[in-house]
Each structure stands twice: as C-alpha cells, then as structure tokens.
Design a protein around this motif. Structure first.
Motif, PDB file in Angstrom:
ATOM      1  N   ARG A 276       0.861  -0.974   0.079  1.00  0.00           N
ATOM      2  CA  ARG A 276      -0.122   0.038   0.141  1.00  0.00           C
ATOM      3  C   ARG A 276       0.874   1.316  -0.003  1.00  0.00           C
ATOM      4  O   ARG A 276       0.387   2.179   0.655  1.00  0.00           O
ATOM      5  CB  ARG A 276      -0.933  -0.038   1.165  1.00  0.00           C
ATOM      6  N   ASP A 277       2.199   1.096  -0.649  1.00  0.00           N
ATOM      7  CA  ASP A 277       2.795   2.166  -0.721  1.00  0.00           C
ATOM      8  C   ASP A 277       2.278   3.412  -1.659  1.00  0.00           C
ATOM      9  O   ASP A 277       2.359   2.935  -2.760  1.00  0.00           O
ATOM     10  CB  ASP A 277       4.191   1.990  -1.188  1.00  0.00           C
ATOM     11  N   PRO A 278       1.931   4.773  -1.337  1.00  0.00           N
ATOM     12  CA  PRO A 278       1.538   5.625  -2.352  1.00  0.00           C
ATOM     13  C   PRO A 278       2.541   6.013  -3.327  1.00  0.00           C
ATOM     14  O   PRO A 278       2.147   6.316  -4.611  1.00  0.00           O
ATOM     15  CB  PRO A 278       1.228   6.874  -1.520  1.00  0.00           C
ATOM     16  N   ALA A 279       3.783   5.559  -3.130  1.00  0.00           N
ATOM     17  CA  ALA A 279       5.030   5.790  -4.220  1.00  0.00           C
ATOM     18  C   ALA A 279       4.691   4.767  -5.403  1.00  0.00           C
ATOM     19  O   ALA A 279       5.353   4.985  -6.510  1.00  0.00           O
ATOM     20  CB  ALA A 279       6.335   5.534  -3.480  1.00  0.00           C
ATOM     21  N   ARG A 280       4.073   3.665  -5.116  1.00  0.00           N
ATOM     22  CA  ARG A 280       3.790   2.660  -6.128  1.00  0.00           C
ATOM     23  C   ARG A 280       2.428   2.798  -6.711  1.00  0.00           C
ATOM     24  O   ARG A 280       2.083   2.470  -7.737  1.00  0.00           O
ATOM     25  CB  ARG A 280       4.397   1.580  -5.734  1.00  0.00           C
TER      26      ARG A 280
END
Length: 424
Positions: A334-338
C-alpha cells in the motif's frame, strides 16, 4: 471423496480459529487496523529499528519466524523500494542464519526448503517445482480442488445458511494437500493437527512413499519420489525420503494456513460490497481481479524475515551482521509511491506485481495452486448458492490478527437448493 459429515466441524474450528489458542501466539488478539500506523511509520522512514508488532503498538504475544530472537538486533522495512531491495539481495539478507539440510537433522518446518539458502535451495526447489508451475494448475483443480470444493458445498447447499470459514474455506487447502499425498479424507484433520508432531505425519506418509516408488500414481508423492535433476557435470539429484517428508510438512504448515485465510478475506470483501459481488456474478474474469486486489490490499501474512550475512548500511540505518530484518510486505503493498489511492480496494487499478507471494528466490512455490483454489472455490459458491449474502442477524466479519490476519466468522444466507442437482 467422502461426505462433509466425516469432517468434525468443531475440530476444524479449533484448528483454524484465529482467536483460539492455536493462533494466540501469532497475535490473534490484535483486532485493530494496523495500516494507519504503518503509513505513518513509512512516511517517517523506509526502515525502522525494531520489531513490527512493537512498532505498531501491539503489546500482546506475537511470535513468528524471526522472533523473538532477543540476542539479535531487529529492523523493519515499510516502503516498497526497501522491501524489494531486501528480496533482491539474498546474499546479504539470507532466509536463515544457519545452514539447513532437510536430508539430515530434525524433521520440522524450519528444517525445510523454505529456510535453505544458495545453491542447495536452488537444487531442492528445482526438484519439487515442476508440480507447481502455472501449467499444472488444472492438474490440481481436476484431481483434488474441484472435488473438495463441491463436496463441501454439497454439505451445506440444502441448509440455506452456513459459516463459510468453518463450513467451507478452512477445509479446502487441507483436503487438497492431503489428497495430493494420497491420504484419505478421514485422516485429513489428523494430519493438519500433527504439524507440531511431525513423526506422526511420517508414520502416515511412509507406506505411501514406499508404495509410490514401486507403483507410481497420478499424485504429488509419486512425482516427488521419481523427481530427478542433472547438474551441468551430469550429477543426478533425487529427493531422499527425509527430503520428501520435509517438503510434505512444509506444504501442510504453509499451504493449509494461508489459502483459507486469504479465501476468507476475499469473501469478506465481496460480501460487504454488493455491487462488486454482482459484477463478479456477471463476469467471472472480474473474480480474478478481485483475488489479485485482495492479495495486494490485505495479504494474510503481512511480514516475513531475513538475516543479514554482514554489516550493512541500508536506507540510512546501520544493520550489524546477524540482524533480523522484517519485511513488512503488507505496508509495501500500500505504498503510495507505487500505487495511487493505495488504501482503496479497486479491482480496476493498473496491474503491478505485489509482494503478496513474496519475491526473489523464495517467491511462494504454491502461489499458482493457491490461486487455483481461490478461483475455483469462490466461483463454485457463486454458481451453486443463489442469492449468497451476509446474514444480517449475525455479527459482520472483521479482519483480525497481527502476523496471520484473517476474517472472523463469515455467516451467510442463500436460497437453499437440491444437493443432487446443484452441481450443474
């Protein structure tokens, strides 16, 4: 395959209730949503000194692989990039700190392929992998998954109600794995219960292994018994009996736990979203998207660990040799960078690889079998239980657990059918 009536539902509940004693030491008493804390920690730094459950603020018992190891330093990764860096450097972040050889030593899930490193792991995996490649998924479905799924549905289809965790999800992986071993259904729960007493499993498997050496059949034990692999120098490798028993124990410990929990999580998501459930009924390709998104959004095992083989400076943190590095793959997924809007459950988002099945040399061997079980089982429920819905009079399912997360009871209602004619 025998009828569901031969399986003791009370015993299934004891073996697979996340709130019971079996899972208590894995953090079964953790009932909060950890993702807000994990988001905050990831925003602060991609890697933190400390153990995941302690960093999360959970003070209860929460043992897992790599824990407690009180004499080692501990670190936890939270960003996708940092987790990927750990997975991609097995020479620095080893699966286990000591040599592992399933052919010798004590039989246990720890002394298995899962904890091997380097060339030994590659050779062992090469011997067992042919039964788990994507093209073998239909073999698993045809031989064991479909029969297990439909037999379990036969046991509830006339009732009009069920608790899917116990009546359905929990038994499917056990029946699939033990069926592939040639173990009769009436012994399936005995085998699952004996994971912590592996010699009991060996006693059951020994005559089967001996029989398959002389008379191979269309099952997993036959394939393992006769598997061969040649090195470049022509050396032929085969699995010893000890290695076969070790692998069987690993399948039972890993495969019969993760798949039922992920199935429950996926059903929990579907049943609480009527519009999504309707979409899946109309387009079964959408079911594959639902399962993939559930694996990203809520993987049942949120963390795995590695051991540093040398001193390493990693994302601004110094890790001494022998440290334990906990890969928080759930936070990475759930990384917003991805991913855009990573906390939203969106089956139509752009497809990208996740860490739901791990990555690197130890990527989950059984992931294609697990996906086959999930699609076959949930699809059959939708085919055979008309108007499937949550029971409004019962408590709604919740996701609980720290290191093994799962749905609580999944009480459902449906339009009762005729077992004799329901398979279509």
């Amino acid at each position: 395959m025998t009828e569901l009536g031969t399986l003791d539902r009370t015993r299934i509940r004891e073996l697979f209730d996340l709130r019971g004693p079996t899972y208590a030491l894995l953090g079964g008493s953790y009932h909060d949503d950890p993702y807000p804390v994990w988001h905050r920690l990831r925003e602060q730094a991609p890697v933190h000194p400390g153990v995941l459950h302690e960093l999360t603020g959970f003070e209860g018992p929460a043992m897992f692989v790599g824990l407690p190891e009180p004499d080692r330093e501990h670190f936890t990764t939270f960003s996708y990039e940092a987790c990927e860096a750990v997975y991609r450097a097995p020479e620095t972040f080893a699966q286990w700190p000591d040599p592992v050889d399933p052919a010798v030593g004590e039989l246990s899930p720890v002394n298995s392929m899962l904890f091997m490193n380097g060339p030994g792991h590659k050779r062992y995996r090469g011997l067992v992998q042919p039964s788990f490649v994507p093209s073998k998924a239909q073999w698993w479905i045809r031989n064991w998954v479909e029969e297990a799924v439909h037999t379990l549905i036969d046991g509830i289809v006339e009732d009009g109600h069920a608790e899917l965790n116990v009546d359905f999800c929990a038994a499917i992986p056990v029946l699939t794995i033990t069926g592939s071993f040639g173990i009769p259904v009436e012994r399936a729960l005995d085998v699952r219960a004996a994971i912590l007493a592996p010699m009991e499993i060996v006693e059951i498997l020994t005559p089967i292994v001996e029989s398959r050496r002389a008379n191979p059949q269309d099952d997993l034990i036959s394939i393992l018994v006769h598997a061969e692999m040649k090195d470049e120098d022509g050396t032929v490798h085969r699995l010893s009996d000890a290695e076969i028993y070790s692998f069987a124990l690993l399948l039972l410990a890993a495969g019969s736990g993760t798949t039922w929990k992920q199935m429950g999580i996926t059903l929990h998501l579907l049943l609480q979203r009527p519009e999504l459930l309707a979409a899946v009924r109309e387009d079964r390709e959408a079911l594959r998207l639902v399962i993939k998104e559930s694996l990203r959004w809520m993987p049942t095992d949120p963390m795995f660990s590695r051991y540093t083989t040398k001193d390493v400076d990693f994302y601004g943190v110094h890790m001494p040799k022998g440290s334990v590095v906990h890969i928080n793959l759930a936070a990475a997924n759930r990384d917003p960078a991805r991913w855009d809007r990573p906390d939203e459950f969106d089956i139509y988002r752009a497809q990208k690889p996740t860490f739901a099945f791990g990555s690197g040399p130890h990527v989950c061997l059984g992931m294609h079998v697990a996906f086959a079980e999930l699609t076959t089982a949930i699809g059959a429920l939708l085919d055979r239980l008309p108007n499937l819905r949550l029971d409004p009079a019962a408590e709604s399912p919740r996701i609980i657990g720290m290191y093994e997360r799962a749905a609580t009871e999944i009480p459902v209602l449906f339009d009762a059918g005729d077992r004799r004619n329901a398979r279509g």
